[in-house]
Write an enzyme that holds these catalytic residues in place. Structure first.
Site, PDB file in Angstrom:
ATOM      1  N   LYS A 112     -21.178 -11.150  45.624  1.00 59.71           N
ATOM      2  CA  LYS A 112     -22.369 -11.002  46.535  1.00 59.71           C
ATOM      3  C   LYS A 112     -23.398 -11.589  46.668  1.00 59.71           C
ATOM      4  O   LYS A 112     -24.293 -11.532  47.434  1.00 59.71           O
ATOM      5  CB  LYS A 112     -22.444  -9.351  46.300  1.00 59.71           C
ATOM      6  CG  LYS A 112     -21.307  -8.460  46.695  1.00 59.71           C
ATOM      7  CD  LYS A 112     -21.712  -7.069  46.521  1.00 59.71           C
ATOM      8  CE  LYS A 112     -20.275  -6.167  47.135  1.00 59.71           C
ATOM      9  NZ  LYS A 112     -18.948  -6.435  46.292  1.00 59.71           N
TER      10      LYS A 112
HETATM   11  C1  LIG Z   1     -17.652  -6.297  46.897  1.00 60.47           C
HETATM   12  C2  LIG Z   1     -16.637  -6.886  46.168  1.00 60.47           C
HETATM   13  C3  LIG Z   1     -15.363  -7.223  46.548  1.00 60.47           C
HETATM   14  C4  LIG Z   1     -14.906  -6.685  48.032  1.00 60.47           C
HETATM   15  O1  LIG Z   1     -15.566  -7.457  48.855  1.00 60.47           O
HETATM   16  P1  LIG Z   1     -15.849  -6.876  50.598  1.00 60.47           P
HETATM   17  O2  LIG Z   1     -16.502  -7.707  51.216  1.00 60.47           O
HETATM   18  O3  LIG Z   1     -16.297  -5.587  50.308  1.00 60.47           O
HETATM   19  O4  LIG Z   1     -14.442  -6.858  50.803  1.00 60.47           O
HETATM   20  C5  LIG Z   1     -14.366  -7.770  45.755  1.00 60.47           C
HETATM   21  N1  LIG Z   1     -14.379  -8.170  44.603  1.00 60.47           N
HETATM   22  C6  LIG Z   1     -15.684  -8.137  44.024  1.00 60.47           C
HETATM   23  C7  LIG Z   1     -16.182  -8.659  42.811  1.00 60.47           C
HETATM   24  C8  LIG Z   1     -16.844  -7.472  44.720  1.00 60.47           C
HETATM   25  O5  LIG Z   1     -18.117  -7.392  43.943  1.00 60.47           O
END
Ligand SMILES: *Cc1c(COP(=O)(O)O)cnc(C)c1O
Length: 496
Positions: A112
């Protein structure tokens, strides 16, 4: 070509990219989508010689067409700097014949950071472009990860404040420590006596509170949101797929034009949607592989055409994928409906009211770019152990779900395309589950000591993000009742 943005649900006039970034969500409840997905207008060969920042510019300029070259470059420079612990920003690592795109080298060691490092700068720039003089106040409810990544991004960004609410007893000790040690003179972290849903509901109410909005307006503030449906979070994610492809060319692993598969561990469907947009831009991707954990609502959707959230919510060791409503799927639904807002709107109403919807056969045929599957908790742990034993490379639990799903895909199809697996978190963020996967039993009670052990067996140093919070002082200790959240916000802003 100018790209404008319209709602997946409405017939309102399209708006500019900077307006869409400021608004986040459309008033009709829909998500903003580009009126047309632009094509990459530079060769992949040329991109293969560029830095991450340069590739980011080439991709983002196609979507954010009302930003000037100067503005965009400035945002990119401020976002992808020494906050990342490698100059490559998103390195591609080979292990066992597969390529792992490491998206966890930012401030919070999860993917993120890739979008939340740049969103604050896009937002501040968008505010200037639209003559908004007010200070932007980001309000976020978090179940652990998003709040920290958003704070790290907004910390000390002029013209912004960020307030994060989290369930006092609902996050992991490491997650809490990460948040309450957050620096920055514009960051505020508040625990609540309640769960994540309570926090989320109260935040939504504040967004819709007209009285509060006019009070803020008079005092020179304006709320905004940093959650994953903002196109300012989606567009920066398209970049790393293009960069991964360019890296494969640079390393001599593929020839320009050769197709690859992409596997994404999925929750809210943001990350994989970005890969889909990259494909629409012209990136040679064969299959987009959507990997779920035991909350396999997306797997069921891809196999049956019915999306049904009416099921038990399962807590897994890949918590960032524990989601039953994948918000960003709406953008794909819109696309396969032939960009018909009325169809999309009807299906989403079905989801809100009845908890499910079913797409037509014609729409389902348009999903042939995708393959969905899932891993159980046992399969995920076994994948961590297997990859470690075969190659010495350590996966986090989310990435392991993706790798495990790719095993299933390969087995059932015999497909031999080169594959890029999105590696979404550092194994150090989930040391305990990862060590359990490798050693089967773990007695050590202290997560930081476990991180040291993990470092010994993997040969990868403990990341600075983990080292730092070990000894960092607690800077935030406010805990309030849910009903006092609005007062707390006004107090923080100095209004009351
Ligand atoms: C948020 C997240 C995901 C999922 O990603 P999306 O864009 O919500 O599908 C997968 N792995 C980690 C470590 C995350 O923080």
């Amino acid at each position: 070509m100018e790209v404008l943005y319209k709602s997946t649900r409405g017939k309102q006039a399209a708006i500019t990219a900077s307006e869409a970034i400021l608004k986040g969500l459309s008033e009709d409840g829909g998500l903003y989508v580009p009126t047309e997905i632009p094509k990459l207008n530079i060769s992949l060969e040329k991109l293969s010689k560029m830095s991450y920042q340069e590739v980011a510019f080439e991709v983002m300029r196609c979507f954010l067409t009302d930003f000037t070259e100067e503005e965009l470059k400035d945002c990119i420079r401020k976002a992808y700097d020494s906050k990342f612990d490698t100059e490559e920003i998103a390195p591609l690592k080979e292990a066992g014949g597969r390529y792992y795109l490491e998206l966890f080298h930012g401030a919070t060691i999860a993917f993120k950071d890739m979008a939340l490092s740049i969103l604050p700068h896009l937002m501040v720039t968008a505010a200037k472009k639209n003559q908004i003089k007010k200070e932007i106040v980001i309000l976020t409810a978090t179940s652990g990860d998003t709040g920290k990544a958003a704070m790290a991004g907004f910390s000390d960004v002029p013209g912004t404040k960020i307030i994060v609410f989290y369930p006092k007893n609902g996050v992991s000790p490491v997650q809490e420590k990460q948040m309450v040690t957050q620096k920055g003179n514009n960051t505020y972290v508040v625990g609540i006596h309640g769960n994540f849903d309570d926090a989320q509901t109260a935040v939504k109410e504040m967004f819709n509170d007209k009285e509060m909005a006019s009070l803020l307006d008079r005092e020179g503030f304006q709320f905004s949101s940093a959650n994953s449906i903002n196109i300012g979070r989606l567009v920066p994610q398209i970049v790393y797929y293009v960069y991964a492809y360019a890296s494969l060319i640079r390393k001599g692993c593929i020839k320009e034009g050769q197709e690859i598969n992409v596997v994404v561990p999925t929750g809210n469907f943001g990350n994989i949607l970005a890969a889909f947009y990259a494909k629409q831009m012209g990136l040679p991707i064969n299959k987009l592989i959507c990997a779920s954990n035991e909350n396999k609502v997306l797997y069921d959707f891809f196999s049956t055409g019915t999306y049904d959230r009416r099921r038990e919510f399962i807590l897994t060791n890949s918590p960032s994928m524990d989601i039953l409503i994948s918000s960003n799927l709406e953008r794909l639904i819109y696309y396969i409906s032939g960009q018909e807002a009325s169809i999309c709107s009807e299906l989403m109403n079905g989801l809100n009211q009845g908890g499910a919807y079913t797409i037509t056969e014609e729409m389902k045929e348009k999903l042939s770019d995708f393959y969905g599957n899932y891993c159980t908790e046992e399969e995920t742990a076994a994948t961590i152990a297997k990859v470690y034993k075969q190659s010495g490379y350590v996966l986090d639990t989310h990435t392991a779900v993706a790798a495990g799903v790719y095993d299933k895909y390969e087995k059932s199809t015999g497909d031999t395309h080169p594959v890029v697996i999105a590696s979404t978190a550092s194994p150090y963020k989930f040391s305990r589950s990862v060590m359990k996967g490798i050693l089967e039993t773990v007695e050590e009670p202290d997560d930081f000591v476990l991180a040291d052990r993990l470092s010994e067996i993997s040969g990868v140093p403990v990341p600075k993000a983990v080292q730092d919070i070990r000894t960092a002082p607690v800077l935030h200790d406010c805990v309030v009742n849910v009903s006092d959240m609005p007062e707390t916000v006004l107090h923080i802003l100095g209004i009351r």
